[in-house]
Design a protein around this motif. Structure first.
Motif, PDB file in Angstrom:
ATOM      1  N   ALA A 274      23.146   6.319  -0.061  1.00  0.00           N
ATOM      2  CA  ALA A 274      22.921   7.729   0.360  1.00  0.00           C
ATOM      3  C   ALA A 274      22.672   8.594  -1.002  1.00  0.00           C
ATOM      4  CB  ALA A 274      24.089   8.388   1.235  1.00  0.00           C
ATOM      5  N   ARG A 275      22.518   8.057  -2.047  1.00  0.00           N
ATOM      6  CA  ARG A 275      22.190   8.595  -3.368  1.00  0.00           C
ATOM      7  C   ARG A 275      20.780   9.314  -3.386  1.00  0.00           C
ATOM      8  NH1 ARG A 275      23.472   4.766  -8.164  1.00  0.00           N
ATOM      9  NH2 ARG A 275      22.484   3.439  -6.560  1.00  0.00           N
ATOM     10  N   PHE A 276      19.948   8.739  -2.503  1.00  0.00           N
ATOM     11  CA  PHE A 276      18.641   9.229  -2.758  1.00  0.00           C
ATOM     12  C   PHE A 276      18.099   9.621  -1.298  1.00  0.00           C
ATOM     13  CE2 PHE A 276      18.899   4.912  -3.368  1.00  0.00           C
ATOM     14  CZ  PHE A 276      18.213   4.044  -2.132  1.00  0.00           C
ATOM     15  N   ARG A 277      16.934  10.364  -1.042  1.00  0.00           N
ATOM     16  CA  ARG A 277      16.431  10.594  -0.044  1.00  0.00           C
ATOM     17  C   ARG A 277      15.633   9.650   0.608  1.00  0.00           C
ATOM     18  NH1 ARG A 277      13.743  14.758  -1.901  1.00  0.00           N
ATOM     19  NH2 ARG A 277      11.641  14.277  -1.424  1.00  0.00           N
ATOM     20  N   HIS A 278      16.195   9.228   1.833  1.00  0.00           N
ATOM     21  CA  HIS A 278      15.487   8.229   2.417  1.00  0.00           C
ATOM     22  C   HIS A 278      14.287   8.883   3.412  1.00  0.00           C
ATOM     23  CE1 HIS A 278      18.050   4.707   2.098  1.00  0.00           C
ATOM     24  NE2 HIS A 278      18.985   5.522   1.570  1.00  0.00           N
ATOM     25  N   LYS A 279      13.098   8.237   3.496  1.00  0.00           N
ATOM     26  CA  LYS A 279      11.926   8.750   4.149  1.00  0.00           C
ATOM     27  C   LYS A 279      11.598   7.601   5.130  1.00  0.00           C
ATOM     28  CE  LYS A 279       8.984  11.218   2.897  1.00  0.00           C
ATOM     29  NZ  LYS A 279       7.608  11.930   2.304  1.00  0.00           N
ATOM     30  N   HIS A 280      11.191   8.017   6.447  1.00  0.00           N
ATOM     31  CA  HIS A 280      10.862   6.935   7.398  1.00  0.00           C
ATOM     32  C   HIS A 280       9.744   5.871   7.138  1.00  0.00           C
ATOM     33  CE1 HIS A 280      10.183   5.147  11.188  1.00  0.00           C
ATOM     34  NE2 HIS A 280       8.875   5.342  11.416  1.00  0.00           N
ATOM     35  N   ASP A 281       8.768   6.439   6.497  1.00  0.00           N
ATOM     36  CA  ASP A 281       7.734   5.499   5.852  1.00  0.00           C
ATOM     37  C   ASP A 281       7.970   4.569   4.988  1.00  0.00           C
ATOM     38  OD1 ASP A 281       7.608   7.751   4.334  1.00  0.00           O
ATOM     39  OD2 ASP A 281       5.677   7.466   3.778  1.00  0.00           O
ATOM     40  N   ILE A 282       9.041   4.985   4.007  1.00  0.00           N
ATOM     41  CA  ILE A 282       9.234   4.243   3.032  1.00  0.00           C
ATOM     42  C   ILE A 282      10.160   3.111   3.451  1.00  0.00           C
ATOM     43  CG2 ILE A 282      10.505   4.068   0.781  1.00  0.00           C
ATOM     44  CD1 ILE A 282       9.599   7.012   0.211  1.00  0.00           C
TER      45      ILE A 282
ATOM     46  N   ALA B 266       8.666   0.351   5.255  1.00  0.00           N
ATOM     47  CA  ALA B 266       7.892  -0.617   4.514  1.00  0.00           C
ATOM     48  C   ALA B 266       8.836  -1.464   3.768  1.00  0.00           C
ATOM     49  CB  ALA B 266       7.132   0.138   3.486  1.00  0.00           C
ATOM     50  N   VAL B 267       9.926  -0.974   3.319  1.00  0.00           N
ATOM     51  CA  VAL B 267      11.020  -1.810   2.721  1.00  0.00           C
ATOM     52  C   VAL B 267      11.702  -2.743   3.693  1.00  0.00           C
ATOM     53  CG1 VAL B 267      13.296  -1.853   1.686  1.00  0.00           C
ATOM     54  CG2 VAL B 267      11.667   0.073   1.055  1.00  0.00           C
ATOM     55  N   THR B 268      11.986  -2.378   5.243  1.00  0.00           N
ATOM     56  CA  THR B 268      12.347  -3.059   6.134  1.00  0.00           C
ATOM     57  C   THR B 268      11.470  -4.490   6.604  1.00  0.00           C
ATOM     58  OG1 THR B 268      13.587  -1.497   6.985  1.00  0.00           O
ATOM     59  CG2 THR B 268      13.124  -3.382   8.656  1.00  0.00           C
ATOM     60  N   GLU B 269      10.102  -3.931   6.456  1.00  0.00           N
ATOM     61  CA  GLU B 269       9.051  -5.037   6.537  1.00  0.00           C
ATOM     62  C   GLU B 269       9.168  -6.007   5.626  1.00  0.00           C
ATOM     63  OE1 GLU B 269       4.433  -4.982   6.726  1.00  0.00           O
ATOM     64  OE2 GLU B 269       5.129  -3.712   8.623  1.00  0.00           O
ATOM     65  N   GLU B 270       9.265  -5.597   4.272  1.00  0.00           N
ATOM     66  CA  GLU B 270       9.410  -6.427   3.273  1.00  0.00           C
ATOM     67  C   GLU B 270      10.636  -7.152   3.389  1.00  0.00           C
ATOM     68  OE1 GLU B 270       7.875  -8.720   0.415  1.00  0.00           O
ATOM     69  OE2 GLU B 270       6.714  -6.891   1.024  1.00  0.00           O
ATOM     70  N   GLY B 271      11.790  -6.741   4.005  1.00  0.00           N
ATOM     71  CA  GLY B 271      13.020  -7.301   3.850  1.00  0.00           C
ATOM     72  C   GLY B 271      13.441  -7.197   2.712  1.00  0.00           C
TER      73      GLY B 271
ATOM     74  N   SER C 225       1.015  -1.122  -0.050  1.00  0.00           N
ATOM     75  CA  SER C 225       0.045  -0.130   0.020  1.00  0.00           C
ATOM     76  C   SER C 225       0.885   1.215  -0.144  1.00  0.00           C
ATOM     77  CB  SER C 225      -0.898   0.026   1.336  1.00  0.00           C
ATOM     78  OG  SER C 225       0.023  -0.078   2.502  1.00  0.00           O
ATOM     79  N   LEU C 226       2.218   1.321  -0.208  1.00  0.00           N
ATOM     80  CA  LEU C 226       2.967   2.295  -0.342  1.00  0.00           C
ATOM     81  C   LEU C 226       2.936   3.286  -1.390  1.00  0.00           C
ATOM     82  CD1 LEU C 226       5.486   3.063   1.712  1.00  0.00           C
ATOM     83  CD2 LEU C 226       6.870   1.948  -0.238  1.00  0.00           C
ATOM     84  N   ARG C 227       2.914   4.631  -0.914  1.00  0.00           N
ATOM     85  CA  ARG C 227       3.002   5.579  -1.970  1.00  0.00           C
ATOM     86  C   ARG C 227       4.417   6.290  -1.899  1.00  0.00           C
ATOM     87  NH1 ARG C 227      -2.339   6.496  -4.040  1.00  0.00           N
ATOM     88  NH2 ARG C 227      -1.412   8.320  -5.170  1.00  0.00           N
ATOM     89  N   LEU C 228       4.842   6.824  -3.083  1.00  0.00           N
ATOM     90  CA  LEU C 228       6.282   7.396  -3.023  1.00  0.00           C
ATOM     91  C   LEU C 228       6.081   8.689  -3.532  1.00  0.00           C
ATOM     92  CD1 LEU C 228       6.823   4.178  -3.477  1.00  0.00           C
ATOM     93  CD2 LEU C 228       8.991   4.883  -3.919  1.00  0.00           C
ATOM     94  N   ALA C 229       6.412   9.830  -2.956  1.00  0.00           N
ATOM     95  CA  ALA C 229       6.426  11.204  -3.386  1.00  0.00           C
ATOM     96  C   ALA C 229       7.784  11.395  -4.366  1.00  0.00           C
ATOM     97  CB  ALA C 229       6.606  12.144  -2.186  1.00  0.00           C
ATOM     98  N   MET C 230       7.549  12.247  -5.248  1.00  0.00           N
ATOM     99  CA  MET C 230       8.351  12.195  -6.488  1.00  0.00           C
ATOM    100  C   MET C 230       9.880  12.956  -5.790  1.00  0.00           C
ATOM    101  SD  MET C 230       6.826  11.651  -9.200  1.00  0.00           S
ATOM    102  CE  MET C 230       7.754  12.388 -10.632  1.00  0.00           C
ATOM    103  N   GLY C 231      10.941  12.034  -5.937  1.00  0.00           N
ATOM    104  CA  GLY C 231      12.291  12.405  -5.448  1.00  0.00           C
ATOM    105  C   GLY C 231      12.407  11.656  -4.223  1.00  0.00           C
ATOM    106  N   SER C 232      11.318  11.105  -3.574  1.00  0.00           N
ATOM    107  CA  SER C 232      11.777  10.486  -2.469  1.00  0.00           C
ATOM    108  C   SER C 232      12.002   8.925  -2.683  1.00  0.00           C
ATOM    109  CB  SER C 232      10.409  10.461  -1.553  1.00  0.00           C
ATOM    110  OG  SER C 232      10.220  11.892  -1.256  1.00  0.00           O
ATOM    111  N   GLY C 233      12.844   8.318  -1.835  1.00  0.00           N
ATOM    112  CA  GLY C 233      13.327   6.873  -2.067  1.00  0.00           C
ATOM    113  C   GLY C 233      13.725   6.624  -3.339  1.00  0.00           C
TER     114      GLY C 233
END
Length: 619
Positions: free
Chosen positions: A154-162, A165-170, A125-133
Motif C-alpha cells: 500500500a505504499r504507492f497509489r494503485h490504479k485499475h489499468d496498471i 496489466a500487471v495481473t495479465e503479465e503475472g 503498451s502500458l503508460r504510467l502517470a507520475m506518482g501512479s503505481g
C-alpha cells in the motif's frame, strides 16, 4: 577440530557438511563443553562461509557490471542500447522479466519502451502517470522502490489499468530504480518476478549501478542520433562534401572490418566477403601463381595478369574494361592479386583489401614456416636420430603423443617443394602430427592405425593442392625410422607399378608389399593370399592347397593335375570349384595367380598364416 572447519571452508563445502564435526564429536561421547565449543566454531565458520559467498557473488556481479559498461559503451544505436540494458538487468538479477520506461515530456508521464521476458501485449503498451503505481512513484521521487508482493503493498497509489496489466503479465515482486541524468529522471529500470521474492539491498544497488551506466549510454545514444539528424539536414546543402565523407567512412569501415576479421582469425575468403559486401560485384583473389584463393577465377585471360603486373609497378588499381585489378608484391615477387568485376567501385577499398590479404598471407606463411620448422626438425630427429634423448618431451610440447598409434606417410610430388611443405605443415598441425619436407617428398607422422586409407587421403588432398599427382606410401609407425623407410619403398613401388597419384600401404601391395615391407610379414601375406583355403584344409582335413599347387605346376591343366596326384579329373574339377568359391572371382588372373603361387611356396616352407601345411588328403 577447528582445523576441520577450515578445511571445509577451503574446499567450499555445503552448509550441511559443517554439521559433521559436531555430529562426530557427539557420537564419540565428547563432553558437553567440547560439543558447545564445536557448535560455536561451526556458527563462526558458517558466518565466514556466508561472507565469502557474498563477496564472491558481489565480485561476480561487479565483473558483470563492468562487462555491461563495456558493452554499452560500444553500442551506438539507441534501440540496441535499450535492449542490451534490459536484457542484462534480467540476467544480473535472475528475474522472470525486466523492462524500461522512459519519460515523455510532452505528456508528462512514462511509457513502456523495451521489455525482456514479457508475454502480455497490454503490459507492453502500458503508460504510467507520475506518482501512479510503483514505476510512477520511482519516476516522481527519483528513489528506488522494491516490493515482494505488488498487490499487497500500500505504499504507492494503485490504479485499475496498471494493476490489470500487471495481473495479465503475472508479476508479483517488482524492483524499480530511476535512470538519472544529474537531477533529471529520464526513466525507470525494472526487474520483476512472477512469484513473491524479496529484493536485497545488494540487488537494489546492483540495478542502480546498471541504471547509472544506462542513463549515460541512453543520453549518448540520443545525442548521437540528434547529431546524425543534424548531419543529414546539413548534407542536403553540402551534397559533395557528404558524398566524400561517406566514401572515406565506408573505406575506413571496410578496413576496420577486414582488420577485425584478421585479428579474429579470419581468412582470405572472409576478407573477400567483406569487399563484395561493401562494393558489390564479383571478386576473385589469386595467389602468386595466378591460382584462385577465393572467388571464381573462370574467364580471366592473360590480359588480367598483364594488368596485375602494371598494378604492382604503379602501386595502385588498374582498370581493364569492367575489371578492377589491385596487386601486391614483396621484394619484386608477386604475392596476391584482387580482381573485381564491377562498373563502379571505390578503388581505395580494393587496394586496402589487397594489402590486408597480402599481410594475412605473409603472416600465415611466417607462422606456418616457424611451426613447420619446429615440427620438421623433430620428425627429422625421429627418423635420423631415433635414440636421441628428449624426443618424447619435445613431441608432447607440440601436442603429439608418441606413445599413441601413428602412421608414417611419405608423399612424392613433382617438385613444388614450398607449396607441398606448406600443405603438409598445415595438415600436421590440424591433425596433431608432425611433417617435414625432404627434397621432392614430404613426410608426415599422423595419429591413426589405418595406413592405407590415410595414404590415399594424403595423396588425393595433396594432388588437389598441387594441381599435380602426388603419390603416397604409408606404414604403421612402431618404429618411426623403420616405418619411414618402408613408406618410402611403398611410394617408390606405387610409381614403378604405374600408380602415380595413388596411395597405399605395403600390406595392400600383395607380394610387392612383402618384398619391400620393413617387417617382412610373411604369415600376414600368406593369410591374405591363401588364408581361406588353408583354413578350409585345416578344418575339413582336405587337400585343397596341395591340389592348387599341383594345378599351377601342371600349367593349369586339370587332367595333368589329376595324373600327378593320382586322382580322378572330376575330383580335381570339384576341388578347383571349391577353391574358386573360397578365393573369390579372378583368382586365376595373372597378378592374383602369381601372389597365390608365392603364398603356396611359402606355406609349404612352413610360413603359414592360418593353420599348418597339409599333405595329400581326400577332398
Amino acid at each position: 577440530m577447528t582445523k576441520r572447519f577450515l578445511e571445509l571452508l577451503a574446499r567450499e563445502a555445503s552448509a550441511v557438511e559443517f554439521e559433521g564435526p559436531v555430529i562426530e564429536a557427539r557420537a564419540a561421547g565428547a563432553d558437553p563443553a567440547a560439543v558447545e565449543e564445536l557448535e560455536r566454531a561451526k556458527v563462526e565458520a558458517l558466518k565466514v562461509r556466508a561472507l565469502l559467498r557474498r563477496r564472491a557473488r558481489r565480485e561476480a556481479e561487479l565483473s558483470a557490471l563492468y562487462d555491461t559498461a563495456g558493452d554499452l559503451s560500444a553500442l551506438r544505436d539507441l534501440d540496441a542500447v535499450l535492449e542490451a540494458i534490459v536484457h542484462r538487468a534480467r540476467q544480473l538479477l535472475a528475474t522472470d522479466t525486466a523492462y524500461l520506461t522512459l519519460h515523455d515530456p510532452a505528456r508528462g508521464d512514462t511509457y513502456m519502451r523495451v521489455t525482456d521476458g514479457s508475454i502480455s501485449a497490454k503490459f507492453r503498451s502500458l503508460r504510467l502517470a507520475m506518482g501512479s503505481g510503483l514505476g510512477g512513484l520511482v519516476a516522481q521521487t527519483a528513489v528506488p522502490y522494491a516490493t515482494a508482493d505488488y498487490f499487497a503493498d500500500a505504499r504507492f497509489r494503485h490504479k485499475h489499468d496498471i494493476d490489470e496489466a500487471v495481473t495479465e503479465e503475472g508479476l508479483v515482486a517488482i524492483l524499480g530504480v530511476p535512470l538519472r541524468l544529474g537531477q533529471r529522471v529520464i526513466g525507470v529500470l525494472f526487474a520483476a518476478n512472477r512469484s513473491a521474492r524479496p529484493f536485497h539491498q545488494e540487488e537494489v544497488s546492483l540495478l542502480g549501478s546498471l541504471a547509472a551506466h544506462a542513463a549515460v549510454a541512453i543520453d549518448n545514444a540520443r545525442l548521437l542520433q540528434e547529431t546524425r539528424n543534424a548531419l543529414e539536414e546539413l548534407s542536403q546543402a553540402h551534397r559533395v562534401a557528404r558524398e566524400h565523407a561517406e566514401a572515406v567512412e565506408r573505406a575506413a569501415t571496410a578496413h576496420d572490418r577486414m582488420t577485425s576479421l584478421v585479428l579474429r582469425g579470419g581468412g582470405i575468403e572472409d576478407v573477400a566477403a567483406v569487399v563484395t559486401d561493401v562494393l558489390g560485384g564479383e571478386l576473385a583473389v589469386l595467389d602468386d601463381l595466378g591460382r584462385p584463393l577465393a572467388g571464381d577465377a573462370a574467364g580471366l585471360d592473360a590480359g588480367v595478369f598483364e594488368a596485375a603486373q602494371a598494378s604492382r609497378a604503379l602501386g595502385r588499381t588498374v582498370r581493364r574494361g569492367d575489371l578492377r585489378i589491385a596487386s601486391v608484391d614483396v621484394g619484386g615477387a608477386p604475392l596476391c592479386t584482387l580482381v573485381l568485376r564491377s562498373d563502379d567501385a571505390d578503388e581505395r577499398i580494393l587496394e586496402r583489401a589487397a594489402l590486408v590479404c597480402a599481410l594475412l598471407l605473409l603472416f600465415r606463411r611466417s607462422v606456418a614456416e616457424a611451426e613447420g620448422r619446429v615440427r620438421g626438425e623433430l620428425l627429422d630427429d625421429l627418423i635420423s636420430r631415433p635414440g636421441s634423448p628428449g624426443l618424447r618431451d619435445r613431441a608432447l610440447r607440440l601436442g603429439v603423443d608418441l606413445s599413441a598409434p601413428h602412421v608414417v606417410v611419405v608423399a612424392r610430388h613433382d617438385g613444388q617443394r614450398e607449396r607441398a611443405a606448406f600443405w603438409a605443415s598445415a595438415e600436421a598441425a590440424l591433425r596433431h602430427g608432425l611433417a617435414a619436407g625432404r627434397g621432392d617428398e614430404v613426410v608426415l607422422l599422423l595419429p591413426g592405425t589405418d595406413a592405407g586409407p590415410l595414404a590415399r587421403r594424403v595423396a588425393a588432398e595433396l594432388s588437389v593442392s598441387l594441381h599435380a599427382p602426388a603419390t603416397a606410401g604409408a606404414a604403421r609407425a612402431g618404429d618411426v625410422a623403420g616405418a619411414y623407410r618402408e613408406a618410402r619403398r611403398c611410394a617408390d613401388a606405387l610409381v614403378a607399378l604405374g600408380r602415380a597419384g595413388d596411395g597405399a600401404s605395403t600390406a595392400e601391395l600383395g607380394f610387392v608389399g612383402l618384398l619391400i615391407g620393413e617387417g617382412r610379414d610373411v604369415p600376414g601375406f600368406v593369410t591374405s593370399a591363401l588364408g581361406p583355403v588353408i583354413e578350409y584344409d585345416t578344418r575339413r582335413g582336405t587337400a585343397l592347397a596341395a591340389t592348387l599347387a599341383a594345378y599351377f605346376a601342371a600349367g593349369g591343366s586339370p587332367s595333368r593335375t589329376a595324373e600327378t596326384m593320382h586322382i580322378h579329373v572330376n575330383t580335381v574339377t570339384q576341388r578347383l570349384d571349391r577353391i574358386g568359391k573360397l578365393l573369390g572371382d579372378g583368382w586365376q588372373e595373372p597378378d592374383r595367380a602369381l601372389e597365390i603361387q608365392l603364398a603356396l611356396r611359402l606355406h609349404r616352407l612352413g610360413h603359414t598364416g592360418t593353420g599348418d601345411s597339409v599333405g595329400s588328403q581326400p577332398i
